[in-house]
Scaffold this active site. Structure first.
Site, PDB file in Angstrom:
ATOM      1  N   LYS A 173      23.657 -44.709  28.079  1.00  0.00           N
ATOM      2  CA  LYS A 173      23.598 -43.209  27.876  1.00  0.00           C
ATOM      3  C   LYS A 173      24.168 -43.012  26.502  1.00  0.00           C
ATOM      4  O   LYS A 173      25.437 -42.594  26.385  1.00  0.00           O
ATOM      5  CB  LYS A 173      24.109 -42.369  28.962  1.00  0.00           C
ATOM      6  CG  LYS A 173      23.327 -41.063  29.131  1.00  0.00           C
ATOM      7  CD  LYS A 173      23.316 -40.313  27.810  1.00  0.00           C
ATOM      8  CE  LYS A 173      24.310 -39.240  27.553  1.00  0.00           C
ATOM      9  NZ  LYS A 173      24.172 -38.687  26.140  1.00  0.00           N
ATOM     10  N   CYS A 281      38.014 -41.766  16.030  1.00  0.00           N
ATOM     11  CA  CYS A 281      38.984 -41.371  17.181  1.00  0.00           C
ATOM     12  C   CYS A 281      40.444 -42.437  16.690  1.00  0.00           C
ATOM     13  O   CYS A 281      41.404 -41.817  17.170  1.00  0.00           O
ATOM     14  CB  CYS A 281      38.696 -42.036  18.557  1.00  0.00           C
ATOM     15  SG  CYS A 281      38.663 -43.741  18.609  1.00  0.00           S
TER      16      CYS A 281
HETATM   17  P1  NAD Z   1      31.361 -35.749  23.469  1.00  0.00           P
HETATM   18  O1  NAD Z   1      32.461 -35.781  24.626  1.00  0.00           O
HETATM   19  O2  NAD Z   1      30.669 -34.416  23.089  1.00  0.00           O
HETATM   20  O3  NAD Z   1      30.192 -36.852  23.779  1.00  0.00           O
HETATM   21  C1  NAD Z   1      30.246 -37.937  24.375  1.00  0.00           C
HETATM   22  C2  NAD Z   1      29.208 -38.346  25.547  1.00  0.00           C
HETATM   23  O4  NAD Z   1      29.360 -37.535  26.741  1.00  0.00           O
HETATM   24  C3  NAD Z   1      27.747 -38.211  24.905  1.00  0.00           C
HETATM   25  O5  NAD Z   1      27.149 -39.195  25.400  1.00  0.00           O
HETATM   26  C4  NAD Z   1      27.411 -36.686  25.436  1.00  0.00           C
HETATM   27  O6  NAD Z   1      25.882 -36.596  25.413  1.00  0.00           O
HETATM   28  C5  NAD Z   1      28.062 -36.904  26.676  1.00  0.00           C
HETATM   29  N1  NAD Z   1      28.105 -35.332  27.255  1.00  0.00           N
HETATM   30  C6  NAD Z   1      28.537 -34.334  26.189  1.00  0.00           C
HETATM   31  N2  NAD Z   1      28.846 -33.165  26.959  1.00  0.00           N
HETATM   32  C7  NAD Z   1      28.900 -33.455  28.183  1.00  0.00           C
HETATM   33  C8  NAD Z   1      28.787 -32.840  29.535  1.00  0.00           C
HETATM   34  N3  NAD Z   1      29.289 -31.529  29.356  1.00  0.00           N
HETATM   35  N4  NAD Z   1      28.673 -33.516  30.648  1.00  0.00           N
HETATM   36  C9  NAD Z   1      28.404 -34.494  30.719  1.00  0.00           C
HETATM   37  N5  NAD Z   1      28.211 -35.521  29.523  1.00  0.00           N
HETATM   38  C10 NAD Z   1      28.344 -34.811  28.272  1.00  0.00           C
HETATM   39  O7  NAD Z   1      31.935 -36.628  22.265  1.00  0.00           O
HETATM   40  P2  NAD Z   1      31.331 -36.525  20.838  1.00  0.00           P
HETATM   41  O8  NAD Z   1      31.456 -35.356  20.071  1.00  0.00           O
HETATM   42  O9  NAD Z   1      29.984 -37.417  20.870  1.00  0.00           O
HETATM   43  O10 NAD Z   1      32.219 -37.885  20.008  1.00  0.00           O
HETATM   44  C11 NAD Z   1      33.484 -37.458  19.522  1.00  0.00           C
HETATM   45  C12 NAD Z   1      34.586 -37.618  20.456  1.00  0.00           C
HETATM   46  O11 NAD Z   1      34.792 -38.787  20.960  1.00  0.00           O
HETATM   47  C13 NAD Z   1      36.228 -37.357  19.876  1.00  0.00           C
HETATM   48  O12 NAD Z   1      36.874 -36.557  20.764  1.00  0.00           O
HETATM   49  C14 NAD Z   1      36.708 -38.465  19.492  1.00  0.00           C
HETATM   50  O13 NAD Z   1      38.069 -38.740  19.515  1.00  0.00           O
HETATM   51  C15 NAD Z   1      36.284 -39.341  20.777  1.00  0.00           C
HETATM   52  N6  NAD Z   1      36.145 -40.859  20.768  1.00  0.00           N
HETATM   53  C16 NAD Z   1      37.138 -41.854  21.408  1.00  0.00           C
HETATM   54  C17 NAD Z   1      37.166 -42.858  21.041  1.00  0.00           C
HETATM   55  C18 NAD Z   1      38.115 -43.654  21.961  1.00  0.00           C
HETATM   56  O14 NAD Z   1      37.901 -45.078  22.264  1.00  0.00           O
HETATM   57  N7  NAD Z   1      39.100 -43.049  22.546  1.00  0.00           N
HETATM   58  C19 NAD Z   1      36.258 -43.398  20.346  1.00  0.00           C
HETATM   59  C20 NAD Z   1      35.269 -42.831  19.775  1.00  0.00           C
HETATM   60  C21 NAD Z   1      35.251 -41.474  19.917  1.00  0.00           C
END
Ligand code: NAD
Length: 498
Positions: A173, A281
């Protein structure tokens, strides 16, 4: 206008839920497509396909499974340029950076090519009289990965390559903000010989995610995204009896010791702080110079470098970084800069009003640099995820060590120094999962594991490397007596090896 549906049963299928969302080309600000948002029924259809295909795939010998990965590597190498362009157009990062996104995913596929060796179990001959004992690793069945917008090639590959190599079927997803690359990756896997149903892509939002978390046939969930969602996914998945590891946000510090090469440190900060517009990240978002003299000298080197950053459209090969992913995200980052000013931090380079000539509707921001940021400020505590670097001045090494150690997040951290003692002490004591010594972005290579601590990671096992094989398999231990020289009569006490 592109229409993106799902990838189920080995082919693209249109969405049926009637719900879609737009996605953009950040460099121009245009809407370039609509992506389907799956219903529970559509997710269930993907799970049924995966469940039907998985036993035969698990029974395929691991060398053949590895050969599919090898073929995938051959095919993806041929289309890296077009894939990088697609990625840059949907995400906003520059094309060289998009190639890096693909390459870091490819390296995990390379790791997965070693699956015949990685899956080998343990064996003890003669553990007792006529008794041999061995352990084997078996796939879990159907597993899922939920991934963020910022690495639309790398993180899907980190998830599906080891899972599939282990003999599982996978439901991906991806982020609804840049869906093109994950869909193409799934097609390439099929072209590489993966049976239909083993890799499915279900696009969607919270509804699709909740359907994954509640589906009894999905045995494990890997998540990468922001911390509040990571924690939510972890709680709901584990409450439903699934294995889960969920990686969240970050606030990565870089400590600059008085003996560091300041030009090297300033260059590292610029690349790690502003590359990909800070949407990584592992981006460095906090610089911690130790001592006033170090801080003053570092600021003298940083300010002109930030002022001279070249922001450009994703297709400009000379740009240092491109636009942010959406207008809403750009506005959020700008509002954090406004907040920092209100909180009393000193904004020494202000990129808020940057406009890209010829691309006035794109989601651009210039680099911003704050000095005199304090740990009680929200711009220090919270993840901004944009081209904004905060300088927190530390009086001494102990204070510099405490800052990342006590921060809520614990993804990555770096120290710049020429003192081996200080570097060793720091690497040992800092309360953060991934540490760089004179390396600003210490992303472990594919054969090590990747994972942050504290609010940056929920669950027990990391991503890729040996932990991925542990995460995507269950261990079975077999005790066998052969030939079966069983003594006459029943034994009522627990068998021991005295
Ligand atoms: P996000 O949390 O908004 O989304 C991530 C995933 O979750 C997406 O597939 C999205 O569709 C889903 N999602 C969003 N809201 C949701 C909800 N309310 N309920 C269920 N699913 C939901 O993150 P983003 O903006 O796509 O990515 C950026 C974030 O990811 C930053 O915080 C970054 O630090 C983090 N990140 C972490 C790593 C790591 O390995 N720690 C790596 C890359 C990015």
């Amino acid at each position: 206008m592109r229409e993106v549906g799902h990838f189920i049963g080995g082919k693209q299928v249109p969405g049926k839920s009637g719900r879609t969302t737009e996605f953009f080309q950040p460099m121009t600000g245009e809407v370039i497509g609509r992506v389907a948002l799956a219903s529970r029924d559509e997710l269930r259809q993907a799970v049924e396909n995966a469940k039907a295909a998985q036993p035969a795939w698990a029974a395929t010998n691991p060398q053949r499974r590895a050969r599919v990965m090898m073929k995938f590597l051959e095919l993806i190498a041929k289309e890296t340029d077009s894939l990088a362009e697609l990625l840059a157009r949907e995400h906003g990062k520059t094309i060289p950076d998009a190639k890096g996104d693909i390459q870091r995913g490819v390296e995990v596929v390379e790791f997965a090519c070693g699956i015949p060796h990685l899956l080998k179990g343990e064996f003890t001959e003669g553990a007792g009289p006529g008794i041999d004992m061995y352990s084997i690793r078996q796939p879990l069945g159907v597993v899922a990965g939920i991934t963020p917008f910022n690495f639309p090639a790398m993180i899907p590959m980190w998830k599906f390559a080891p899972a599939i190599a282990c003999g599982n079927a996978f439901i991906l997803k991806p982020s609804e903000r840049d869906p093109g690359v994950p869909m193409r990756l799934a097609e390439i896997m099929i072209e590489a010989g993966l049976p239909a149903g083993i890799l499915n892509v279900v696009n969607g939002d919270k509804e699709a995610v909740d359907a994954i978390l509640d589906d009894p046939d999905i045995k494990a969930v890997g998540f990468v995204g922001s911390s509040p969602i990571a924690q939510y996914v972890y709680s709901r998945a584990t409450a439903n009896g699934k294995r889960a590891h969920c990686f969240g946000g970050a606030k990565n510090h870089m400590i600059i010791m008085p003996d560091a090469d300041l030009d090297q440190a300033a260059d590292a900060l610029i690349g790690a702080g502003y590359g990909s517009a800070g949407e990584r990240c592992m981006a460095v978002s906090v610089a911690v110079p130790v001592g006033k003299a170090t801080a003053d000298a570092l600021m003298d080197k940083l300010i002109p470098r930030v002022e001279n950053l070249k922001v450009g459209p994703s297709t400009d090969p000379s740009a240092d970084f491109g636009p942010l992913v959406t207008k809403a995200h750009m506005e959020k980052v700008r509002s954090y800069v406004d907040l920092g000013v209100q909180e009393g931090a000193k904004l020494v380079v202000d990129g808020r009003d940057f406009k890209m000539q010829g691309y006035e509707n794109g989601f651009y921001m210039g680099g911003c640099l704050f000095d005199e940021v304090r740990p009680d400020m929200r711009i220090y505590k919270e993840e901004i995820f944009g081209p904004v670097l905060s300088v927190v001045r530390a009086k001494n090494y102990d204070e510099a060590l405490r800052l990342p150690s006590e921060h809520e997040y614990g993804n990555g951290v770096a120290i710049y120094t020429r003192d081996g003692d200080a570097a060793r002490d720091f690497a040992s004591k800092v309360n953060v999962g991934m540490v760089g010594v004179n390396v600003p972005i210490p992303v472990p290579l594919a054969y090590y594991t990747f994972g942050g601590w504290k609010a940056s990671g929920f669950g027990d096992l990391n991503q890729h490397g040996p932990d991925a094989v542990r995460f995507y398999t269950k261990t079975k231990t077999v005790t066998s007596r052969w030939p079966s020289g069983i003594k006459e009569g029943a034994e009522f006490s627990i068998p021991t090896m005295r």
